[in-house]
Design an enzyme around this catalytic site. Structure first.
Site, PDB file in Angstrom:
ATOM      1  N   TYR A 159       0.830  -1.206   0.000  1.00  0.00           N
ATOM      2  CA  TYR A 159       0.000   0.000   0.000  1.00  0.00           C
ATOM      3  C   TYR A 159       0.866   1.259   0.000  1.00  0.00           C
ATOM      4  O   TYR A 159       0.592   2.230  -0.722  1.00  0.00           O
ATOM      5  CB  TYR A 159      -0.908  -0.041   1.223  1.00  0.00           C
ATOM      6  CG  TYR A 159      -1.927   1.068   1.329  1.00  0.00           C
ATOM      7  CD1 TYR A 159      -2.997   1.142   0.450  1.00  0.00           C
ATOM      8  CD2 TYR A 159      -1.832   2.019   2.345  1.00  0.00           C
ATOM      9  CE1 TYR A 159      -3.957   2.143   0.564  1.00  0.00           C
ATOM     10  CE2 TYR A 159      -2.780   3.021   2.473  1.00  0.00           C
ATOM     11  CZ  TYR A 159      -3.842   3.066   1.583  1.00  0.00           C
ATOM     12  OH  TYR A 159      -4.773   4.069   1.705  1.00  0.00           O
ATOM     13  N   LYS A 163       0.773   4.096  -2.942  1.00  0.00           N
ATOM     14  CA  LYS A 163       0.379   5.477  -2.659  1.00  0.00           C
ATOM     15  C   LYS A 163       1.527   6.463  -2.876  1.00  0.00           C
ATOM     16  O   LYS A 163       1.306   7.588  -3.338  1.00  0.00           O
ATOM     17  CB  LYS A 163      -0.164   5.585  -1.237  1.00  0.00           C
ATOM     18  CG  LYS A 163      -1.512   4.888  -1.038  1.00  0.00           C
ATOM     19  CD  LYS A 163      -2.568   5.390  -2.012  1.00  0.00           C
ATOM     20  CE  LYS A 163      -3.961   4.895  -1.655  1.00  0.00           C
ATOM     21  NZ  LYS A 163      -4.971   5.344  -2.645  1.00  0.00           N
ATOM     22  N   THR A 193     -13.240   5.189   7.803  1.00  0.00           N
ATOM     23  CA  THR A 193     -13.670   4.312   6.718  1.00  0.00           C
ATOM     24  C   THR A 193     -13.659   2.884   7.231  1.00  0.00           C
ATOM     25  O   THR A 193     -13.294   2.610   8.376  1.00  0.00           O
ATOM     26  CB  THR A 193     -12.721   4.407   5.510  1.00  0.00           C
ATOM     27  OG1 THR A 193     -11.442   3.873   5.891  1.00  0.00           O
ATOM     28  CG2 THR A 193     -12.554   5.850   5.046  1.00  0.00           C
TER      29      THR A 193
END
Length: 314
Positions: A159, A163, A193
């Site tokens: 990740y 990103k 989230t």
């Protein structure tokens, strides 16, 4: 719907907009007057998201497809043009997580995250930019980064790479697209989230949101942590004519906080006649750079006692 309609007549694609942050972006763009192509890998979720926009008086269609391939990128742009006659805005939000520490992370764990986040951003932006350039549209590219891509985070090799790569691409695209009048920026959201629900540190903030209560000010102000609705206005702003001169930037937003992230710059520079040999590095590196070595990972202030997470039930 918004009485201002700053994006009236515009058409947007938002990848990964069936739920969560992506849906908040799509709804805000529609509220500002844009017609929206909603995308999710789950057809039922995509249809429901599009219906929530049309039921509120906006315009939206759904495209169910997994982001990553050139075929999906082409299908999304085609859906915008076929349904609404044009394309002006692309928001690349689609993403997945496969969190594991390095020695436990498989090739598949790495590849699937890179494919959706990084390759999916690349293919969708390439297709949208081709449309913008061919049709002389001063388009808006809004990518989604993460604090993990800026600072690193334990268990997120894949990740973090994706990103960080997205922000690197944005800087390059800002250069390549400038002559065409197209902007490219990265939004760095910090919000509640499905991904943050499992983090004990944010437990009280997530619980407050789920109850429809205001988040404690500590989260909104000290941490810059808020709701998806706090992030969406920045996305709409970057999609508007008001942000025509903003490009190549990484902008953080969450809770009550807005941040402009710096681009990497040298923090210390030293010279040595004839170059740096091994022995000189051993002798001098610590005295020259030891106190200036950069930190990694995010550092959070200590939670107040009343906001400490509740112990897990046994």
């Amino acid at each position: 719907m918004s009485p201002t309609q700053h994006l009236a007549g515009k058409v947007a694609i938002v990848t990964g907009s069936g739920r969560g942050l992506g849906l908040a972006y799509a709804r805000e763009l529609a509220r500002q007057g844009a017609a929206v192509v909603v995308n999710d890998v789950d057809a039922a979720v995509a249809d429901e998201a599009a219906a929530s926009i049309t039921d509120a008086g906006g315009k939206a269609v759904a495209v169910a497809a997994a982001v990553g391939s050139t075929e999906t990128a082409k299908a999304l742009v085609a859906a915008a043009v076929e349904n609404f006659g044009r394309l002006d805005i692309l928001v690349t939000n689609a993403g997945v997580l496969r969190d594991k520490s390095l020695l436990k992370m498989t090739d598949e764990d790495f590849d699937v995250v890179i494919n959706v986040h990084l390759r999916g951003t690349f293919t969708c932006v390439r297709e949208a930019y081709a449309y913008f350039k061919e049709n002389n549209v001063p388009g808006r590219i809004i990518t989604i980064g993460s604090p993990t891509g800026q600072r690193g985070n334990f268990g997120q090799t894949n990740y973090a790479a994706a990103k960080a790569g997205i922000v690197g691409m944005v800087r390059t695209w800002a250069l390549e697209m400038r002559k065409a009048g197209v902007t490219a920026n990265a939004v760095i959201p910090v919000a509640a989230t499905a991904m943050t629900k499992t983090v004990p540190f944010f437990q009280k903030a997530v619980q407050a949101e789920e109850k429809g209560e205001p988040m404690p000010e500590f989260f909104r102000k000290e941490l810059g942590f808020g709701t998806a609705g706090d992030v969406a206005p920045l996305v709409a702003f970057l999609a508007s004519d008001a942000a025509a001169k903003v490009t190549g930037q990484a902008i953080g937003v969450g809770g009550d906080r807005l941040q402009l992230w710096s681009h990497p710059e040298a923090v210390a520079t030293e010279y040595h006649d004839g170059g740096w040999d091994f022995e000189t590095l051993v002798e001098q590196f610590d005295s020259l750079f030891g106190a200036k070595l950069q930190s990694v990972g995010e550092r959070f202030p200590e939670l107040p006692a009343e906001l400490q997470p509740e112990p897990a039930a046994k």
